[in-house]
Design a protein around this motif. Structure first.
Motif, PDB file in Angstrom:
ATOM      1  N   VAL A 147       0.845  -1.200   0.000  1.00  0.00           N
ATOM      2  CA  VAL A 147       0.000   0.000   0.000  1.00  0.00           C
ATOM      3  C   VAL A 147       0.877   1.245   0.000  1.00  0.00           C
ATOM      4  O   VAL A 147       0.612   2.214  -0.734  1.00  0.00           O
ATOM      5  CB  VAL A 147      -0.961  -0.016   1.214  1.00  0.00           C
ATOM      6  CG1 VAL A 147      -1.598   1.359   1.406  1.00  0.00           C
ATOM      7  CG2 VAL A 147      -2.046  -1.068   1.017  1.00  0.00           C
TER       8      VAL A 147
ATOM      9  N   ARG B 209      -3.082  13.251   3.139  1.00  0.00           N
ATOM     10  CA  ARG B 209      -4.369  12.549   3.122  1.00  0.00           C
ATOM     11  C   ARG B 209      -4.777  12.282   1.678  1.00  0.00           C
ATOM     12  O   ARG B 209      -4.652  13.162   0.818  1.00  0.00           O
ATOM     13  CB  ARG B 209      -5.443  13.397   3.814  1.00  0.00           C
ATOM     14  CG  ARG B 209      -6.808  12.704   3.901  1.00  0.00           C
ATOM     15  CD  ARG B 209      -7.855  13.574   4.592  1.00  0.00           C
ATOM     16  NE  ARG B 209      -8.390  14.607   3.703  1.00  0.00           N
ATOM     17  CZ  ARG B 209      -8.074  15.892   3.774  1.00  0.00           C
ATOM     18  NH1 ARG B 209      -7.213  16.307   4.695  1.00  0.00           N
ATOM     19  NH2 ARG B 209      -8.603  16.765   2.931  1.00  0.00           N
TER      20      ARG B 209
ATOM     21  N   SER C 225     -12.811   5.250   0.872  1.00  0.00           N
ATOM     22  CA  SER C 225     -11.922   5.247   2.031  1.00  0.00           C
ATOM     23  C   SER C 225     -11.106   6.532   2.065  1.00  0.00           C
ATOM     24  O   SER C 225     -11.049   7.280   1.080  1.00  0.00           O
ATOM     25  CB  SER C 225     -10.991   4.036   1.989  1.00  0.00           C
ATOM     26  OG  SER C 225     -10.098   4.139   0.892  1.00  0.00           O
TER      27      SER C 225
ATOM     28  N   HIS D 208      -7.117   7.493   3.205  1.00  0.00           N
ATOM     29  CA  HIS D 208      -5.799   7.048   3.652  1.00  0.00           C
ATOM     30  C   HIS D 208      -5.037   8.262   4.189  1.00  0.00           C
ATOM     31  O   HIS D 208      -4.964   9.300   3.520  1.00  0.00           O
ATOM     32  CB  HIS D 208      -5.006   6.420   2.504  1.00  0.00           C
ATOM     33  CG  HIS D 208      -5.472   5.059   2.110  1.00  0.00           C
ATOM     34  ND1 HIS D 208      -6.630   4.853   1.379  1.00  0.00           N
ATOM     35  CD2 HIS D 208      -4.952   3.824   2.361  1.00  0.00           C
ATOM     36  CE1 HIS D 208      -6.794   3.555   1.183  1.00  0.00           C
ATOM     37  NE2 HIS D 208      -5.793   2.910   1.757  1.00  0.00           N
TER      38      HIS D 208
ATOM     39  N   ARG E 263      -6.079   3.786   7.383  1.00  0.00           N
ATOM     40  CA  ARG E 263      -7.185   3.796   6.423  1.00  0.00           C
ATOM     41  C   ARG E 263      -8.493   3.836   7.213  1.00  0.00           C
ATOM     42  O   ARG E 263      -8.682   3.054   8.156  1.00  0.00           O
ATOM     43  CB  ARG E 263      -7.120   2.549   5.546  1.00  0.00           C
ATOM     44  CG  ARG E 263      -8.261   2.411   4.531  1.00  0.00           C
ATOM     45  CD  ARG E 263      -8.113   1.110   3.753  1.00  0.00           C
ATOM     46  NE  ARG E 263      -9.196   0.884   2.812  1.00  0.00           N
ATOM     47  CZ  ARG E 263      -9.863  -0.253   2.680  1.00  0.00           C
ATOM     48  NH1 ARG E 263      -9.540  -1.300   3.442  1.00  0.00           N
ATOM     49  NH2 ARG E 263     -10.815  -0.373   1.794  1.00  0.00           N
ATOM     50  N   HIS E 264      -9.385   4.757   6.830  1.00  0.00           N
ATOM     51  CA  HIS E 264     -10.634   4.923   7.553  1.00  0.00           C
ATOM     52  C   HIS E 264     -11.824   4.910   6.607  1.00  0.00           C
ATOM     53  O   HIS E 264     -11.705   5.246   5.424  1.00  0.00           O
ATOM     54  CB  HIS E 264     -10.646   6.246   8.333  1.00  0.00           C
ATOM     55  CG  HIS E 264      -9.686   6.288   9.466  1.00  0.00           C
ATOM     56  ND1 HIS E 264      -8.397   6.767   9.330  1.00  0.00           N
ATOM     57  CD2 HIS E 264      -9.812   5.890  10.754  1.00  0.00           C
ATOM     58  CE1 HIS E 264      -7.776   6.681  10.484  1.00  0.00           C
ATOM     59  NE2 HIS E 264      -8.609   6.151  11.373  1.00  0.00           N
TER      60      HIS E 264
ATOM     61  N   GLN F  55     -11.632   2.679  11.667  1.00  0.00           N
ATOM     62  CA  GLN F  55     -10.424   2.267  10.950  1.00  0.00           C
ATOM     63  C   GLN F  55     -10.667   1.004  10.152  1.00  0.00           C
ATOM     64  O   GLN F  55     -11.361   0.078  10.607  1.00  0.00           O
ATOM     65  CB  GLN F  55      -9.270   2.058  11.934  1.00  0.00           C
ATOM     66  CG  GLN F  55      -7.922   1.835  11.260  1.00  0.00           C
ATOM     67  CD  GLN F  55      -6.780   1.886  12.248  1.00  0.00           C
ATOM     68  OE1 GLN F  55      -6.873   2.523  13.278  1.00  0.00           O
ATOM     69  NE2 GLN F  55      -5.686   1.198  11.929  1.00  0.00           N
TER      70      GLN F  55
ATOM     71  N   LEU G  39      -5.505  -2.173   6.008  1.00  0.00           N
ATOM     72  CA  LEU G  39      -4.848  -1.815   4.752  1.00  0.00           C
ATOM     73  C   LEU G  39      -4.976  -2.968   3.779  1.00  0.00           C
ATOM     74  O   LEU G  39      -4.773  -4.126   4.138  1.00  0.00           O
ATOM     75  CB  LEU G  39      -3.380  -1.485   4.993  1.00  0.00           C
ATOM     76  CG  LEU G  39      -3.085  -0.307   5.921  1.00  0.00           C
ATOM     77  CD1 LEU G  39      -1.587  -0.081   6.020  1.00  0.00           C
ATOM     78  CD2 LEU G  39      -3.793   0.953   5.454  1.00  0.00           C
TER      79      LEU G  39
ATOM     80  N   LEU H 257      -7.469  -1.031  -2.552  1.00  0.00           N
ATOM     81  CA  LEU H 257      -7.024   0.286  -2.999  1.00  0.00           C
ATOM     82  C   LEU H 257      -7.095   0.381  -4.523  1.00  0.00           C
ATOM     83  O   LEU H 257      -7.541   1.399  -5.082  1.00  0.00           O
ATOM     84  CB  LEU H 257      -5.606   0.545  -2.510  1.00  0.00           C
ATOM     85  CG  LEU H 257      -4.971   1.877  -2.917  1.00  0.00           C
ATOM     86  CD1 LEU H 257      -5.763   3.050  -2.364  1.00  0.00           C
ATOM     87  CD2 LEU H 257      -3.519   1.940  -2.445  1.00  0.00           C
TER      88      LEU H 257
END
Length: 858
Positions: free
Chosen positions: A251, A294, A301, A303, A324-325, A332, A335, A340
Motif C-alpha cells: 500500500v 491525506r 476510504s 488514507h 485507512r478509515h 479504521q 490496509l 485500494l
C-alpha cells in the motif's frame, strides 16, 4: 513447563528438565527431572561423544573420522570459546533400570550431547538475521540399542523437548537450528516440537535448513504430529502477521508510485501536520521534511500517512504511519492493496477486462512479499559485508536470493500467474532453491544452434555440459534407435515442460521431432530475472535463460526462437564495441555476452500465419558467467575455490535499493563499511555505472536497459570498482544510423538527442537514482542536495572527458536541461497488464505525464 536450575559449583550449572507438571511427565517413564544437563567435561566425556559421532547414524555431523584424541581437543576448543558451550544430558537410572551408569554421576547415564552457540558470532553469522536472545543448538543422541526390543518409543521426541527446555533455561528467546537439508528425520523431529523452517542456507560444510523456535512456541508433550493436520503447514507465509506486513508495504509503494506518476494527488493533512512536524530531521532550507498527507477516495476510504516529498517528485512514505478509515463512519479499516486498486480503478485507468488480471498480479505480489517476510533473510550489514566463510559464487547467490523489493517503480512486480505454491518454493528467486534443467533433443530440421563467432559446437557442449553429461544424453538417443547427429540439444525449465511443452507440443514429442532425454547436470538457482538460472556447482559455466510462460509484470515470459537466432551475433557486435574501448575498460565496464542460442520451430504454431504466445514457448540462450569474465581479466580462472573477501565480490545492483527486515539498507551499510565519505562512495559508484552508460550512448550510439536486475556490481572493500551489463540480445539498441549487418539490423532504433537523453532521465534518474537518493536521505547518510550535486559533478566529468577523448563522439547529450518529460511505468502496465509495451515500437508505447524538474539542471 517446570524448569529447575541448580548451581553445583561456581562454574558448573546443571538443568533438570521436567516437561509436564500436572498433566503428566515428559520422560518416557513418567518421572520428573528425568534428564539433567551439565557442561561437557573433555576428560570424562570425550569417549562417549567419540563413540556417538562414529556411529553411522551420526553421519550428518561429518565428524565420524575423528580420533578419540581429536574429539577431546574439539571439546576443549568449545570449552575455551565464549561463543559456544557443550553440554551432556544424563538420564536418571531410576527411569531405565539395569543401564550402566556414567562416570560423572553413578545415578545417571549419558544420553545426549548438545551444543549451544551465539548465532551472531559463529555458524550463522553471515546468514541469519539475529535477534537479541537468539541461541543456536546442535543435538546428538546416544545410538539406539542394537537390540530392537530395548528401544523405547518416543524417546527421541522426549529428548528434543528436554533440550528445548534446557535452552529456554539458559535464557534463549528464540532457538535456532540448521540441520542438513537432507536430514529429513531430524527436520521432522524439529517440526514436531514447533520449529518453523524458514529457508535453505549455504554453510561451509553443508546446505542447511534454517529453522527457528519462537518465544511463544512450546513443545507438545508426547504427541506424534501429523504434518497434514498442523495449522498453516501448507502455506505458513500466509499467516496474518506476514500478510499484514506485506499489505502495509505494498500500500505504501502504491501510494508513493501512483502519486509520483500523478495518478492520484494526496493533499496536506492539517489535522496531523503538527504531530508529524517534530519528527523531521531534515536541515533547514532543504526539501524533504516529513509532512502529514491525506488521500480521500469519495465513497470508499480515506488514507492518511506521513511522507517526505523529495526531488523528482519522489515520495518516501513512513509505512507505519499509514491509516485507512471509512469516510462516513470514521472507523479504521485494514490496509488492503487490492481494495485500494479497486477503489482507484477509474483514476488508474484500468480497463474493466483487465482489472481481474491486475488484481491477480497484486495478490501474487502480496503472496511473494509474505513469503519473503516469513522466511527472513540476512541483514543489510551481512549482505554488505559478504560471506567470509564461503566462495565468491555462494556469496553472490545469497544476495541474489535475499532481494525483497522487485522492480522499485512497479507496484505489481511478482505477478507470476501460473505458478503454484510448490512452484513458488522451487523456482522463485527468493526461495534460493535449486533445480535441474530437463533436456530435449530437437530434430535439426526444426532447430538450429547459433553460436558466437569462432566458437564450435563441440567447444560449446564441452564448456557447458562436459564430456560425461553430453555422452549420457547422446546415449539416451542411441537407446531409442535415434542418431544423435540428427538432433540438437535444448534445455527446458521443468515448469515449462510440465505445464506447456508436454501439453502444447504433445504431437511433436510423439513423432520424435522432440525427444525427452531427462535431467541434465548442475544445480541451477533462479535469478531475479526469473527465466534465468545460475549453476552453483559450476560458477564459471554460463547462465541459462529459457522460456517460462507465466504472466509476470505485463508480459508472458516467453522467448522467441526468431529473436534467439540473431542473439549471438548481436552480442558479438556489442562486446566488440565495449571491449575495444579503452575508456570503458578504465571505468571497469563490461558486458556478459549471450554467446549461444537455440529455438524450436517445427510445431504447428510456427506454420500459422499469425503470431501467438505459443511461438515463444521453446527457446533458450547461454549467457557468460561474470566469474568467467573476471577470470579472463585476471588471466586466471575464478571459480568455487575463490573466497569472498580475497578479491572482488559480485552483487546485483538491485541490492542498493534493498532494505532488510528491520529497515536497514544495504547501500548505507556498504558506505559505512567502505571507510569513505558518503559522497565519495557515491561518486565511485556513478563512475562505474552512470558514466559508461552515457559514454556508450554518446560514442557508440548504444543503449542498454540499465535497471538494478541487469547490472552486476564488482566490489572491493565495499567500494564499487566496476559493473557487468547483461540482457543484451533483447534490450540493447543502436539509436543512430550506424552501418549494421543485416543479421543484427533489428537493433537499430533511431532516435534524436533529446530522446537519447530521456533514456538516462527515465531509466537511470527515475528508475534507480531517485530511489537511492531517497534511501540515503531518509537514513541520514547523505542529504539529497549533496546526492544530486554529486551526480552533477560526475556527469561533468563525462563532459570534460568527451573533449579529450581520441574518439569521435556521435552524440552530445544535454543532461543539464532544466526540465524533462516524465515517463510513467505503472501507467504502461495499468493500460495493458498483459502486454504493456509493443516491443517492435518500444519508444512509441511510452506514456508521459507532464515534466519533472531536473535535479542536476542548469
Amino acid at each position: 513447563m517446570t524448569l529447575t536450575t541448580q548451581t553445583t559449583t561456581d562454574t558448573q550449572t546443571t538443568t533438570d528438565a521436567a516437561q509436564i507438571t500436572a498433566e503428566g511427565s515428559a520422560g518416557p517413564t513418567g518421572r520428573d527431572a528425568w534428564l539433567r544437563f551439565r557442561p561437557a567435561d573433555p576428560a570424562l566425556d570425550a569417549e562417549y561423544v567419540h563413540r556417538w559421532l562414529t556411529d553411522p547414524g551420526a553421519h550428518h555431523w561429518q565428524m565420524g573420522h575423528l580420533s578419540l584424541e581429536q574429539v577431546r581437543d574439539y571439546l576443549e576448543g568449545i570449552a575455551a570459546d565464549d561463543a559456544q558451550d557443550a553440554w551432556l544430558g544424563e538420564e536418571s537410572l531410576d527411569a531405565v533400570p539395569g543401564e550402566e551408569p556414567g562416570p560423572a554421576d553413578p545415578t545417571r547415564r549419558p544420553l545426549v550431547y548438545v551444543e549451544t552457540y551465539d548465532p551472531a558470532r559463529i555458524v550463522l553469522a553471515d546468514v541469519h538475521h539475529v535477534e537479541p536472545g537468539d541461541r543456536g543448538m546442535h543435538l546428538l543422541t546416544a545410538p539406539a540399542p542394537a537390540d530392537r526390543t530395548r528401544r523405547r518409543h518416543g524417546l527421541t521426541s522426549a529428548v528434543m523437548r528436554a533440550v528445548v527446555a534446557h535452552c529456554r533455561a539458559l535464557g534463549a528467546h528464540r532457538i535456532v537450528v540448521e540441520p542438513d537439508v537432507e536430514n529429513h528425520a531430524v527436520r521432522r523431529k524439529n517440526r514436531e516440537v514447533g520449529f518453523e523452517e524458514l529457508r535453505a542456507v549455504e554453510l561451509p560444510d553443508k546446505r542447511a535448513m534454517l529453522s527457528v523456535l519462537g518465544p511463544r512456541t512450546r513443545p507438545e508433550p508426547n504427541v506424534e504430529l501429523d504434518e497434514t493436520l498442523r495449522p498453516d503447514s501448507e502455506a505458513p507465509h500466509l499467516r496474518p502477521e506476514h500478510m499484514v506486513q506485506a499489505q502495509r508495504h505494498l500500500v505504501a509503494k502504491a501510494l508513493a508510485e501512483f502519486s509520483h506518476e500523478k495518478l492520484i494527488t494526496p493533499v496536506p493533512d492539517e489535522s496531523r501536520a503538527q504531530a508529524a512536524s517534530h519528527q523531521s530531521a531534515i536541515p533547514d532550507g532543504d526539501t524533504g521534511g516529513i509532512r502529514a498527507w491525506r488521500l480521500e477516495i469519495p465513497g470508499a476510504s480515506v488514507h492518511r500517512f506521513r511522507a517526505r516529498r523529495l526531488r523528482l517528485d519522489h515520495w518516501v512514505i513512513e509505512e507505519e504511519s499509514i491509516l485507512r478509515h471509512d469516510p462516513v463512519e470514521g472507523h479504521q479499516l485494514p490496509l488492503d492493496a487490492q481494495e485500494l486498486v479497486v477503489e482507484l480503478q477509474d483514476r488508474l485507468g484500468i480497463p474493466d477486462a483487465l482489472l481481474g488480471t491486475y488484481l491477480e498480479e497484486v495478490s501474487s505480489t502480496l503472496s511473494s512479499a509474505a513469503y519473503k517476510h516469513q522466511r527472513g533473510g540476512p541483514s543489510a550489514a551481512q549482505l554488505a559485508r559478504g560471506r567470509r566463510d564461503l566462495d565468491a559464487a555462494a556469496d553472490f547467490q545469497q544476495t541474489e536470493a535475499a532481494m525483497t523489493e522487485g522492480h522499485p517503480c512497479f507496484v505489481a512486480t511478482n505477478g507470476r500467474i501460473g505458478f503454484s505454491l510448490d512452484d513458488l518454493r522451487a523456482y522463485a528467486p527468493e526461495s534460493g532453491g535449486r533445480f535441474r534443467y530437463l533436456w530435449l533433443a530437437a530434430r535439426r530440421a526444426h532447430a538450429r544452434l547459433e553460436l558466437s563467432a569462432g566458437r564450435s559446437e563441440a567447444q560449446h557442449w564441452e564448456d557447458e555440459l562436459g564430456t560425461e553429461a553430453l555422452s549420457r544424453l547422446h546415449a539416451r538417443l542411441d537407446a531409442l534407435g535415434l542418431d544423435p547427429t540428427e538432433y540438437a540439444l535444448l534445455p527446458v525449465h521443468p515448469w515449462q515442460f510440465q505445464h506447456r511443452i508436454a501439453v502444447s507440443f504433445a504431437p511433436d514429442i510423439a513423432r520424435r521431432d522432440l525427444v525427452v532425454l531427462g535431467e541434465g547436470p548442475g544445480a541451477w538457482q533462479p535469478q531475479q530475472s526469473i527465466r534465468t538460472a545460475f549453476d552453483v556447482e559450476h560458477p564459471g559455466r554460463s547462465y541459462i535463460k529459457t522460456a517460462l510462460s507465466i504472466q509476470n509484470m505485463g508480459f508472458l515470459r516467453g522467448l522467441s526462437p526468431a529473436y534467439m537466432r540473431a542473439t549471438p551475433a548481436i552480442n558479438d557486435w556489442v562486446a566488440t564495441e565495449v571491449r575495444t574501448d579503452a575508456r570503458l575498460a578504465a571505468l571497469g565496464f563490461d558486458v556478459l555476452r549471450e554467446h549461444a542460442s537455440i529455438g524450436y520451430t517445427g510445431d504447428a504454431y510456427h506454420r500459422a500465419s499469425s503470431s501467438s504466445d505459443q511461438q515463444k514457448m521453446l527457446a533458450a540462450l547461454w549467457r557468460e558467467s561474470p566469474f568467467a569474465r573476471l577470470g579472463e581479466q585476471r588471466g586466471q580462472p575464478m571459480g568455487q575455490d575463490d573466497r569472498a573477501g580475497s578479491g572482488e565480490r559480485l552483487m546485483t545492483m538491485a541490492a542498493l535499493l534493498h532494505r532488510d527486515a528491520r529497515g536497514a539498507s544495504v547501500a548505507a551499510a556498504l558506505i559505512g563499511g567502505s571507510g569513505l565519505e558518503a559522497h565519495r562512495w557515491l561518486a565511485e559508484y556513478l563512475r562505474a555505472y552512470l558514466l559508461p552508460i552515457i559514454h556508450c550512448l554518446e560514442v557508440h550510439e548504444l543503449a542498454f536497459m540499465p535497471h538494478g536486475e541487469n547490472i552486476i556490481l564488482r566490489l572491493r572493500d565495499a567500494r564499487v570498482t566496476g559493473v557487468f551489463m547483461k540482457d543484451i540480445g533483447e534490450e540493447a539498441a543502436v539509436i543512430g544510423p550506424r552501418d549494421l549487418d543485416a543479421e543484427i539490423s533489428r537493433m537499430r532504433h533511431v532516435i534524436d538527442d533529446d530522446e537519447a537523453a530521456q533514456l538516462i532521465f527515465t531509466d537511470v534518474f527515475g528508475g534507480v537514482l531517485r530511489h537511492l537518493a531517497g534511501i540515503l536521505h531518509t537514513d541520514g547518510v547523505l542529504d539529497e542536495s549533496t546526492f544530486w550535486a554529486t551526480v552533477g559533478a560526475v556527469v561533468a566529468e563525462q563532459e570534460e572527458a568527451g573533449e579529450a577523448e581520441d574518439v569521435r563522439r556521435r552524440r552530445r547529450l544535454d543532461l543539464r536541461v532544466r526540465r524533462y518529460a516524465q515517463s510513467c511505468l505503472n501507467r504502461l502496465q495499468l493500460r495493458n497488464t498483459r502486454q504493456m509495451v509493443d516491443l517492435s515500437d518500444a519508444s512509441g508505447s511510452l506514456i508521459y505525464s507532464g515534466e519533472l524538474e531536473n535535479p542536476i539542471g542548469r
